[in-house]
Design a protein around this motif. Structure first.
Motif, PDB file in Angstrom:
ATOM      1  N   ASP A   1       4.718   2.650 -28.430  1.00  0.00           N
ATOM      2  CA  ASP A   1       4.984   1.528 -27.534  1.00  0.00           C
ATOM      3  C   ASP A   1       3.687   0.761 -27.314  1.00  0.00           C
ATOM      4  OD1 ASP A   1       6.438  -0.131 -25.872  1.00  0.00           O
ATOM      5  OD2 ASP A   1       6.122   1.119 -24.107  1.00  0.00           O
ATOM      6  N   LEU A   2       3.108   0.283 -28.391  1.00  0.00           N
ATOM      7  CA  LEU A   2       1.802  -0.379 -28.323  1.00  0.00           C
ATOM      8  C   LEU A   2       1.943  -1.871 -28.193  1.00  0.00           C
ATOM      9  CD1 LEU A   2       0.272   1.674 -31.243  1.00  0.00           C
ATOM     10  CD2 LEU A   2      -0.091   2.040 -28.828  1.00  0.00           C
TER      11      LEU A   2
ATOM     12  N   GLU B   1       2.796   3.283 -37.293  1.00  0.00           N
ATOM     13  CA  GLU B   1       3.024   4.243 -38.377  1.00  0.00           C
ATOM     14  C   GLU B   1       2.200   5.510 -38.161  1.00  0.00           C
ATOM     15  OE1 GLU B   1       2.352   2.230 -42.103  1.00  0.00           O
ATOM     16  OE2 GLU B   1       3.859   0.705 -41.630  1.00  0.00           O
ATOM     17  N   LEU B   2       0.963   5.352 -37.703  1.00  0.00           N
ATOM     18  CA  LEU B   2       0.097   6.509 -37.463  1.00  0.00           C
ATOM     19  C   LEU B   2       0.614   7.379 -36.319  1.00  0.00           C
ATOM     20  CD1 LEU B   2      -3.393   4.876 -37.997  1.00  0.00           C
ATOM     21  CD2 LEU B   2      -2.257   6.551 -39.468  1.00  0.00           C
ATOM     22  N   CYS B   3       1.372   6.796 -35.398  1.00  0.00           N
ATOM     23  CA  CYS B   3       1.975   7.594 -34.316  1.00  0.00           C
ATOM     24  C   CYS B   3       2.959   8.618 -34.877  1.00  0.00           C
ATOM     25  CB  CYS B   3       2.677   6.690 -33.310  1.00  0.00           C
ATOM     26  SG  CYS B   3       1.555   5.852 -32.178  1.00  0.00           S
TER      27      CYS B   3
ATOM     28  N   PRO C   1       1.960  13.391 -38.791  1.00  0.00           N
ATOM     29  CA  PRO C   1       1.744  14.720 -38.193  1.00  0.00           C
ATOM     30  C   PRO C   1       0.274  15.149 -38.168  1.00  0.00           C
ATOM     31  CG  PRO C   1       3.035  14.887 -40.228  1.00  0.00           C
ATOM     32  CD  PRO C   1       2.831  13.439 -39.948  1.00  0.00           C
ATOM     33  N   ARG C   2      -0.537  14.688 -39.122  1.00  0.00           N
ATOM     34  CA  ARG C   2      -1.966  15.048 -39.113  1.00  0.00           C
ATOM     35  C   ARG C   2      -2.635  14.500 -37.870  1.00  0.00           C
ATOM     36  NH1 ARG C   2      -3.802  12.162 -44.356  1.00  0.00           N
ATOM     37  NH2 ARG C   2      -2.411  10.679 -43.350  1.00  0.00           N
ATOM     38  N   ILE C   3      -2.284  13.269 -37.521  1.00  0.00           N
ATOM     39  CA  ILE C   3      -2.875  12.639 -36.338  1.00  0.00           C
ATOM     40  C   ILE C   3      -2.453  13.403 -35.082  1.00  0.00           C
ATOM     41  CG2 ILE C   3      -2.938  10.531 -34.943  1.00  0.00           C
ATOM     42  CD1 ILE C   3      -4.414  10.213 -37.593  1.00  0.00           C
ATOM     43  N   ALA C   4      -1.171  13.715 -34.968  1.00  0.00           N
ATOM     44  CA  ALA C   4      -0.676  14.435 -33.786  1.00  0.00           C
ATOM     45  C   ALA C   4      -1.338  15.802 -33.652  1.00  0.00           C
ATOM     46  CB  ALA C   4       0.844  14.576 -33.856  1.00  0.00           C
ATOM     47  N   GLU C   5      -1.461  16.529 -34.753  1.00  0.00           N
ATOM     48  CA  GLU C   5      -2.081  17.863 -34.707  1.00  0.00           C
ATOM     49  C   GLU C   5      -3.533  17.778 -34.257  1.00  0.00           C
ATOM     50  OE1 GLU C   5      -1.576  19.717 -38.531  1.00  0.00           O
ATOM     51  OE2 GLU C   5       0.596  19.432 -38.462  1.00  0.00           O
TER      52      GLU C   5
ATOM     53  N   ALA D   1      -7.655  -1.734 -34.727  1.00  0.00           N
ATOM     54  CA  ALA D   1      -6.906  -1.652 -33.470  1.00  0.00           C
ATOM     55  C   ALA D   1      -5.951  -2.827 -33.307  1.00  0.00           C
ATOM     56  CB  ALA D   1      -7.869  -1.597 -32.291  1.00  0.00           C
ATOM     57  N   ALA D   2      -6.200  -3.920 -33.996  1.00  0.00           N
ATOM     58  CA  ALA D   2      -5.328  -5.092 -33.905  1.00  0.00           C
ATOM     59  C   ALA D   2      -4.103  -4.978 -34.809  1.00  0.00           C
ATOM     60  CB  ALA D   2      -6.112  -6.350 -34.259  1.00  0.00           C
ATOM     61  N   ASP D   3      -4.111  -4.042 -35.734  1.00  0.00           N
ATOM     62  CA  ASP D   3      -2.985  -3.863 -36.663  1.00  0.00           C
ATOM     63  C   ASP D   3      -1.961  -2.923 -36.020  1.00  0.00           C
ATOM     64  OD1 ASP D   3      -1.229  -3.475 -38.737  1.00  0.00           O
ATOM     65  OD2 ASP D   3      -2.759  -2.890 -40.204  1.00  0.00           O
ATOM     66  N   LEU D   4      -1.119  -3.497 -35.180  1.00  0.00           N
ATOM     67  CA  LEU D   4      -0.168  -2.687 -34.422  1.00  0.00           C
ATOM     68  C   LEU D   4       0.841  -1.977 -35.314  1.00  0.00           C
ATOM     69  CD1 LEU D   4       0.463  -4.907 -31.273  1.00  0.00           C
ATOM     70  CD2 LEU D   4      -1.145  -3.028 -31.589  1.00  0.00           C
TER      71      LEU D   4
END
Length: 110
Positions: free
Chosen positions: A109-110, A71-73, A76-80, A63-66
């Motif tokens: 916007d983290l 990049e994960l935002c 598409p796998r994460i979004a789905e 969680a500290a690796d902004l």
């Protein structure tokens, strides 16, 4: 607002339901009267998002690796998978409503 199939939707109510989900830090729900679905624009909570991404990717995401979270935002796998999870939680509160998010845009916007 009225969607293409004639259904009236209170976007504020839907935003309120999604904003109560811990992974959601900020949410904006967008609808178009020419379409029959809604799109969510979400700023995820970094800690909750890292835990979610870790489950999806089956590897630890810090969680500290902004930079990694940003990049994960765009993954598409994460979004789905997040749409599925968010809709599952929201469906319990939106009893009888067929209106859930069809798509999702994660904002880094983290």
């Amino acid at each position: 607002m009225k969607l293409a199939q004639g259904e009236y939707v209170a976007l504020e109510k839907i935003e309120d339901v999604y904003s109560r989900i811990p992974i959601v830090m900020q949410v904006f729900v967008h609808g178009n009267s020419l379409k029959s679905y809604l799109i969510g624009v979400i700023v995820p909570d970094p800690v909750q998002f890292a835990a979610f991404a870790s489950r999806v990717l089956k590897r630890r995401v810090d969680a500290a690796d902004l930079q990694a979270l940003k990049e994960l935002c765009r993954d598409p796998r994460i979004a789905e998978d997040l749409v599925i999870e968010l809709n599952g939680v929201a469906a319990k509160s939106l009893k009888g409503w067929a209106i859930l998010l069809c798509g999702l845009q994660l904002i880094d916007d983290l």
